[in-house]
Scaffold this motif. Sequence first.
Motif, mmCIF file in Angstrom:
data_model
loop_
_atom_site.group_PDB
_atom_site.id
_atom_site.type_symbol
_atom_site.label_atom_id
_atom_site.label_comp_id
_atom_site.label_asym_id
_atom_site.label_seq_id
_atom_site.Cartn_x
_atom_site.Cartn_y
_atom_site.Cartn_z
ATOM 1 N N ARG A 403 0.827 -1.201 0.000
ATOM 2 C CA ARG A 403 0.000 0.000 0.000
ATOM 3 C C ARG A 403 0.865 1.255 0.000
ATOM 4 N NH1 ARG A 403 -5.199 -0.582 1.601
ATOM 5 N NH2 ARG A 403 -5.136 1.466 2.607
ATOM 6 N N PRO A 404 0.349 2.349 -0.582
ATOM 7 C CA PRO A 404 1.125 3.604 -0.626
ATOM 8 C C PRO A 404 1.226 4.258 0.744
ATOM 9 C CG PRO A 404 -1.063 3.924 -1.563
ATOM 10 C CD PRO A 404 -0.924 2.448 -1.318
ATOM 11 N N VAL A 405 2.227 5.121 0.896
ATOM 12 C CA VAL A 405 2.479 5.837 2.137
ATOM 13 C C VAL A 405 2.632 7.318 1.811
ATOM 14 C CG1 VAL A 405 3.540 3.868 3.283
ATOM 15 C CG2 VAL A 405 4.964 5.423 1.945
ATOM 16 N N ILE A 406 2.744 8.132 2.854
ATOM 17 C CA ILE A 406 2.827 9.575 2.660
ATOM 18 C C ILE A 406 4.288 10.006 2.503
ATOM 19 C CG2 ILE A 406 0.701 9.998 3.922
ATOM 20 C CD1 ILE A 406 2.362 10.734 6.355
ATOM 21 N N HIS A 407 4.460 11.245 2.043
ATOM 22 C CA HIS A 407 5.767 11.894 1.908
ATOM 23 C C HIS A 407 6.707 11.116 0.986
ATOM 24 C CE1 HIS A 407 4.471 14.578 5.029
ATOM 25 N NE2 HIS A 407 4.468 13.641 5.959
ATOM 26 N N ALA A 408 6.189 10.628 -0.121
ATOM 27 C CA ALA A 408 7.045 9.885 -1.051
ATOM 28 C C ALA A 408 8.104 10.801 -1.664
ATOM 29 C CB ALA A 408 6.205 9.241 -2.144
ATOM 30 N N GLY A 409 7.739 12.034 -1.964
ATOM 31 C CA GLY A 409 8.697 12.944 -2.578
ATOM 32 C C GLY A 409 9.886 13.243 -1.682
ATOM 33 N N ALA A 410 9.628 13.491 -0.398
ATOM 34 C CA ALA A 410 10.729 13.775 0.530
ATOM 35 C C ALA A 410 11.637 12.563 0.691
ATOM 36 C CB ALA A 410 10.158 14.207 1.883
ATOM 37 N N ALA A 428 0.800 1.519 -6.317
ATOM 38 C CA ALA A 428 -0.251 2.536 -6.311
ATOM 39 C C ALA A 428 0.228 3.877 -5.782
ATOM 40 C CB ALA A 428 -1.435 2.050 -5.471
ATOM 41 N N GLN A 429 1.523 4.016 -5.523
ATOM 42 C CA GLN A 429 2.040 5.273 -4.984
ATOM 43 C C GLN A 429 1.978 6.358 -6.049
ATOM 44 O OE1 GLN A 429 3.632 5.502 -1.626
ATOM 45 N NE2 GLN A 429 3.028 7.596 -2.105
ATOM 46 N N ALA A 443 10.894 1.673 -8.994
ATOM 47 C CA ALA A 443 10.517 0.289 -9.271
ATOM 48 C C ALA A 443 9.255 -0.015 -8.476
ATOM 49 C CB ALA A 443 11.642 -0.668 -8.883
ATOM 50 N N ALA A 444 8.139 -0.151 -9.181
ATOM 51 C CA ALA A 444 6.855 -0.357 -8.519
ATOM 52 C C ALA A 444 6.714 -1.812 -8.077
ATOM 53 C CB ALA A 444 5.713 0.016 -9.447
ATOM 54 N N CYS A 445 6.158 -1.993 -6.893
ATOM 55 C CA CYS A 445 5.919 -3.327 -6.339
ATOM 56 C C CYS A 445 4.487 -3.365 -5.838
ATOM 57 C CB CYS A 445 6.909 -3.630 -5.213
ATOM 58 S SG CYS A 445 6.695 -5.255 -4.451
ATOM 59 N N GLY A 446 3.657 -4.184 -6.461
ATOM 60 C CA GLY A 446 2.244 -4.237 -6.093
ATOM 61 C C GLY A 446 1.912 -5.308 -5.085
#
Length: 481
Positions: A403-410, A428-429, A443-446
Motif C-alpha cells: 500500500r502507498p504511504v505519505i511523503h514519497a517525494g521527501a 499505487a504510490q 521500481a513499482a511493487c504491487g
Amino acid sequence: MAKARSNFVCQSCGAVSTRWQGRCEACGEWNSIVEESGAQAGFGPPAARGGRGKAFALETLAGDAQPAPRIATGIEEFDRVTGGGFVPGSVALLGGEPGIGKSTLLIQACAALANRGERVIYISGEEAAAQVRLRAERLGLAKSPVELAGATQVEDILATCAAGRRPALIVIDSIQTMHTDAVESAPGTVTQVRASAQALLRHAKLGGSTVILVGHVTKDGQVAGPRVVEHMVDAVLSFEGDSAHHFRMLRASKNRFGATGEIGVFEMTGAGLAEVPNPSALFLAGRDAEAPGAAVLAGMEGQRPMLVEIQALVAPTSLGTPRRAVVGFDSNRLSMILAVLEAHAGLRLGQHDVYLNVAGGLRADEPAADLAAAAALVSSLTGAALPAERVYFGEIALSGAVRPVIHAGARLKEAGKLGFRRAVLPQAQQTTDDDKSAGVALAACGHVAALVAEIAQSSAESPAGRRDGARRAPARGPSGD
C-alpha cells in the motif's frame, strides 16, 4: 468558619472526584488519586473564590493572524524542533532519562542566547551552582553571560526574574524539585508540581519570557508527575538516546507553535552536544552493502526524511518454538509480516529463528518500514545480498498487497541526495514530476510475492545461491501463481 472541603484528584489526568477510589474513572489508572483540600486545589463554590465573575469581551474568528515572533538560539537542530525558535511567553516541558544530556543541551542553548545579548536565567534545583559552573567550564561556555542560581522556592524565583530586564529564557531544572507556599505539601508531590508549574506558566504569559521546565521520566519513558502539566504547557519535548550510541534525538510530541513529531539529531562528544545536519549519512556509515539481510529504509521522522538500515537474520532453529527477537521495531508488526510472507509468498519460516534490528539504535515505527523489513528477511533467508544503491518503503497489507504511504517525494529526494539510484515503492504510490527529478529510478511493487520472486531470482543467479541452494529453504510462489 466552615471546614475546607476536600477533593480527590487523579495525578495522571487531573480528574476530580468527591471521594477516594482505587481506580480513576477518567483515565483508568490505579492508585493515582490523591486527596487535596479545596483551598489548596482552588476548588469550591464561586462565593468562596471571591464572588461573582466579570463579563469579558468576545471576538470573532475574522481578523489578521500574525505569525508568532521567534527567538532563535542559533542551534539549528534545536530550532527545528521548536518550530523556528522560542515563542515569547511560551512554556515547554523537556523530559528525558537521567544522564541523557538534558542539562548539557539546555546550557548550550542558554549560552547561545546569552552570547547574542539576551538575558537568560538558569535555575538549578537539583545541583548546586558550582556543579553547573563546572559543567559549563568543561563545555567551554564559562564566559557566556548566563545568570545562574540554585533555588527551589517558586516565589523567590519569580521575584528574582521580575527584577531588572525581562529575561528572554528561564530554565527550571527540574520542576519536581520546586515548591510554593500556596499549597501545604512536600516538594515533588502532585499538588506541589502542579501548583509550581501553574505559577511559572502565569509568569511566562504575563511577563513574556520563555520558560523551559525540565521533568524526570518514569520507567516507560513518560514524564513523571501529573499528566495535567503536559496539558498546561505549550510544547512537550523529549530527549532520547541510547547509552550504547553517541547520538541523541530531541523530539517534539506536542507543539502549539510548530509541527509535532519533528526531531533534531545531536552527537555526544567530549565538547558537548554537536549538531548532526545529515543524520542519514551518520546512520548508514560503515554498513556492509554486500552482506545479505540488510535493506535501506527511506523513512520519515516527523517532517524529516531519514534513511536507516534494517538488518535481518533468519536461521534454522533447534528449539521447538522459533525465536522472534526485535530491536527498534514493533514485534507485533514483525509477526504480521512473517505471517503474510508465509501465507501469500510461500516462504517456510516456521522452523527458523528470526532476528530483526534497526541499525544505529533508532526505532522504525511507521508502516512504511514494512517493505524494507520484508526485503531484509527474504534476503537473509535466500542468502542474496540486496543491491547497495536501492531503498525501500511501503506498507504491507494482510492480503500481501503493498500500500502507498505519505511523503514519497521527501523520501526520494533524501535517497537521491545520498547517492541511491533506485527505489522500490508501492505500485499505487502517486508521484509527481518533481519526485521523479530526484535522480532515483522508481521500481513499482504491487504485491509482496513479486518482491520475494525478484530476490529469489537474484539468489539463484548468483554463484553462492546456486552452490547453497540445496541447503536453503526455497521460496515457493503463492498458491495459484
